[in-house]
Design a protein around this motif. Structure first.
Motif, PDB file in Angstrom:
ATOM      1  N   HIS A 163       0.864  -1.223  -0.061  1.00 45.30           N
ATOM      2  CA  HIS A 163       0.039   0.130   0.054  1.00 45.30           C
ATOM      3  C   HIS A 163       0.728   1.310   0.228  1.00 45.30           C
ATOM      4  O   HIS A 163       1.955   1.377   0.782  1.00 45.30           O
ATOM      5  N   HIS A 164       0.259   2.199  -0.865  1.00 40.64           N
ATOM      6  CA  HIS A 164       1.090   3.541  -0.464  1.00 40.64           C
ATOM      7  C   HIS A 164       0.370   4.525   0.655  1.00 40.64           C
ATOM      8  O   HIS A 164      -0.760   4.822   0.437  1.00 40.64           O
ATOM      9  N   ILE A 165       1.121   4.464   1.542  1.00 42.54           N
ATOM     10  CA  ILE A 165       0.488   5.262   2.736  1.00 42.54           C
ATOM     11  C   ILE A 165       1.115   6.666   2.794  1.00 42.54           C
ATOM     12  O   ILE A 165       1.059   7.339   4.040  1.00 42.54           O
ATOM     13  N   GLY A 166       1.899   7.337   1.839  1.00 40.89           N
ATOM     14  CA  GLY A 166       2.204   8.530   1.943  1.00 40.89           C
ATOM     15  C   GLY A 166       3.776   8.711   2.103  1.00 40.89           C
ATOM     16  O   GLY A 166       3.929   9.942   2.436  1.00 40.89           O
TER      17      GLY A 166
ATOM     18  N   ARG B  71      -0.388   9.314  15.488  1.00 44.41           N
ATOM     19  CA  ARG B  71      -1.111  10.594  15.003  1.00 44.41           C
ATOM     20  C   ARG B  71      -0.967  10.930  13.361  1.00 44.41           C
ATOM     21  O   ARG B  71      -1.822  11.547  13.035  1.00 44.41           O
ATOM     22  N   MET B  72      -0.088  10.473  12.631  1.00 43.50           N
ATOM     23  CA  MET B  72       0.242  10.741  11.617  1.00 43.50           C
ATOM     24  C   MET B  72      -0.794  10.029  10.890  1.00 43.50           C
ATOM     25  O   MET B  72      -1.171  10.519   9.685  1.00 43.50           O
ATOM     26  N   TYR B  73      -1.052   8.781  11.072  1.00 38.24           N
ATOM     27  CA  TYR B  73      -1.973   8.044  10.352  1.00 38.24           C
ATOM     28  C   TYR B  73      -3.346   8.695  10.772  1.00 38.24           C
ATOM     29  O   TYR B  73      -4.263   8.874   9.727  1.00 38.24           O
TER      30      TYR B  73
ATOM     31  N   MET C 287      -1.803  10.571   7.002  1.00 36.02           N
ATOM     32  CA  MET C 287      -0.317  10.656   6.719  1.00 36.02           C
ATOM     33  C   MET C 287       0.046  12.071   6.094  1.00 36.02           C
ATOM     34  O   MET C 287       1.066  12.020   5.251  1.00 36.02           O
ATOM     35  N   GLY C 288      -0.763  12.995   6.185  1.00 35.60           N
ATOM     36  CA  GLY C 288      -0.504  14.201   5.553  1.00 35.60           C
ATOM     37  C   GLY C 288      -0.646  14.426   4.033  1.00 35.60           C
ATOM     38  O   GLY C 288      -0.789  15.386   3.134  1.00 35.60           O
ATOM     39  N   ASN C 289      -1.013  13.059   3.263  1.00 43.54           N
ATOM     40  CA  ASN C 289      -1.253  12.948   2.131  1.00 43.54           C
ATOM     41  C   ASN C 289      -0.419  13.979   1.289  1.00 43.54           C
ATOM     42  O   ASN C 289      -0.697  15.008   0.253  1.00 43.54           O
TER      43      ASN C 289
ATOM     44  N   LEU D 260      -2.721   8.298  -2.490  1.00 46.04           N
ATOM     45  CA  LEU D 260      -2.571   7.851  -1.453  1.00 46.04           C
ATOM     46  C   LEU D 260      -3.566   6.840  -1.322  1.00 46.04           C
ATOM     47  O   LEU D 260      -4.570   6.720  -2.096  1.00 46.04           O
ATOM     48  N   SER D 261      -3.101   5.627  -0.802  1.00 45.26           N
ATOM     49  CA  SER D 261      -4.392   4.715  -0.581  1.00 45.26           C
ATOM     50  C   SER D 261      -5.683   4.920  -0.175  1.00 45.26           C
ATOM     51  O   SER D 261      -5.678   5.739   0.753  1.00 45.26           O
TER      52      SER D 261
END
Lengths: 369, 369
Positions: free
Chosen positions: A264-267, A321-323, A327-329, A345-346
């Motif tokens: 997955h791309h999480i940013g 917190r970032m999730y 993730m700020g995308n 982003l996923s």
């Protein structure tokens, strides 16, 4: 400076890692107005995992229920047992590296969930990779290995770090010759392969069989799964419930190993910037894989930091917190502008309503894995 | 955060790139109390380069006087001329990359001194390398190529970017087959090799012969070298004098190409930190090469930014200020602590007494190259 975009991300990371989120806790089962009814929660989780509240996963997501990690099957033959023993001896032997400086276990340390505590892997001669040493608990169960899934067998995987110039830096043929010349492995080789020396395929087989035998140590979560309902504290149980529901973790972290073994791309692709790493895309060159990395197992996650494929998070709560902030995308703007290589982003990653108590509870739960 | 050391360096870089140094200008020939006697300076530089003030180079440094860049020798045969023509056509042909997205010239753009204006090289599918596209003006004269000198012929060098997965991503055999199938190169191949198709060695030979034919365009500095004494302004001449003396540049940047074609650690190894790159050491594994990179030619340097092997400087004046501060010597502490892999700064790099006017004059001189 060309580093501004990176610095911005770091700043965001620091802010999110440091500052408490002040969102109101949305009501979920056994919570209203931010207050938990712990007795209610205990009731929800009193049975076997199959009876627990269904996890909050999106349509189309294939998931598995939480479950104990399957035990290692008994050795099918004395030879298999001997292969595991040989593989273990080789795993801890620095002779496998060209200059004898590092073994597999230098980076894959058992007490750190088979990682090394460093942001990026460091090999022989202090050379550094661009990704973190991956934890190994999912390896026996994964169809594809390495952060980018570039091989599909443990036999192929275990040879990678030996040959890699920034890891053990040893051509495989030379490593095989070295091993065959060592008195200390002779009887193990004899027992494993009924021969005085091994070949390249046998070196890989022994190491792979050892990796296949790795299991996480039993934890509080295992005791809870086994029915000991006081194995988790109220706060840890709140974390488990959030993990399954509000925090949406089980979209990717599910099943016995708490991973979907997917990508997955999480940013964290750093697309277009220094430290860009497009992950699985670099292997497949399929745009659907842009910026995607393997979902790591969360078994033993508290011992496996710093976290993410590039070790960028030194703190699990900062990561949570970032999730919570999707993730700020960081590639949203480039995606919107139609850049065909900007990784979207996923869709599984979304802004979450997590307050600081939720983050604390989730972090407490992660400590039990 | 584990990124703190990097951020510190960036901060230092920014400070040095932004803030004027306020040191008093030390007296050198034709300057006292910070004031230049430009007539005096003109007299020093009125003759041929051999009569100019001796450069300030350290004992043991082999250096060459500044001189015009040698012209390309006339083609020894029509075949050689045809090889250059074929190499030029191939250099600009995106068919050489696997998906046809990039040519050699995508990164090596003639008007940017054969670089691309990017901090790090970007290849097919937007994949990114960890070093900058090197300028090519020194290539015809260098004994070792790439930033780390890992090959010792242009024929070996030119195949590297074609095959590199993060550059043109094309297995050489496939690139050769592609070229041989293109109508547009057929007559050039026939003229160069008296055959309807080329092989791998011939592909390399043609590209290498083209690179060997590259020369920087004539500049104000060339006119000055040729005797036109008004080709440099007073400020540029001050910069030339500082370059040869106070700023110690000719310890490494000397001869017709303004490079010693050597390797030096100037403090940009990022040792032990994210973005670590130990340069030539990664090829030789000799500790003397830790953190060392090839000295680039300064011909056309103003068009070749952002600068350094990793493109970390977007501004030549910031770079000059950083040199004036001995590059911050970021590994000094680790070296002093006896870490055997911590790269000691080249002894040629020292704290300089350059004030802001000196930096301006040096930058003005660099613009004339």
């Amino acid at each position: 400076m060309n580093v501004t975009p990176l610095s911005k991300t770091l700043l965001l990371t620091l802010l999110l890692a440091a500052g408490p989120a002040l969102a109101a806790a949305p009501d979920i089962a056994c919570r209203s107005n931010g207050s938990w009814d712990n007795a209610c929660l205990r009731r929800l989780y009193q049975g076997a995992p199959g009876t627990w509240p269904k996890p909050q996963v999106d349509a189309g997501v294939t998931w598995q229920e939480m479950a104990p990690v399957p035990a290692v099957a008994p050795a099918a033959s004395p030879r298999q047992a001997a292969r595991v023993a040989l593989g273990r001896a080789l795993f801890f032997d620095p002779h496998l590296s060209a200059k004898g400086q590092v073994s597999c276990a230098s980076c894959h340390q058992p007490e750190k969930s088979f990682t090394d505590g460093k942001p990026l892997a460091v090999g022989e001669d202090q050379l550094m990779g661009r990704r973190r040493t991956p934890p190994l608990f999912a390896a026996p169960f994964a169809a594809k290995l390495f952060w980018d899934g570039r091989v599909d067998s443990l036999e192929a995987q275990v040879l990678g770090p030996i040959a890699n110039p920034v890891e053990m830096n040893h051509p495989i043929a030379a490593a095989v010759a070295r091993v065959n010349g060592l008195e200390e492995h002779r009887s193990l080789i004899q027992a494993a392969f009924a021969a005085p020396a091994l070949d390249e395929a046998q070196l890989a087989w022994a190491l792979a069989d050892f990796v296949r035998s790795l299991r996480p140590p039993a934890t509080a979560f295992d005791r809870f799964l086994a029915g000991r309902r006081n194995a988790l504290s109220d706060k840890e149980l709140q974390g488990l419930h959030l993990f399954r529901t509000q925090a949406r973790c089980m979209n990717c972290h599910n099943g016995p190993l708490l991973t979907d073994h997917g990508f997955h791309h999480i940013g964290l692709s750093y697309y277009g910037r220094r430290n860009q790493d497009l992950g699985r895309f670099e292997v497949t060159r399929e745009k659907a894989d842009l910026g995607a990395f393997r979902t790591p197992s969360l078994r033993g996650v508290a011992q496996a930091g710093p976290w993410m494929h590039n070790g960028v998070f030194p703190d699990l709560k900062g990561l949570l917190r970032m999730y919570g902030n999707a993730m700020g995308n960081p590639t949203a703007k480039a995606v919107a502008a139609g850049d065909p290589y900007a990784p979207p982003l996923s869709p599984l990653i979304r802004k979450l309503e997590l307050n600081e108590a939720d983050v604390e509870a989730l972090a407490a739960f992660l400590q039990t894995l």
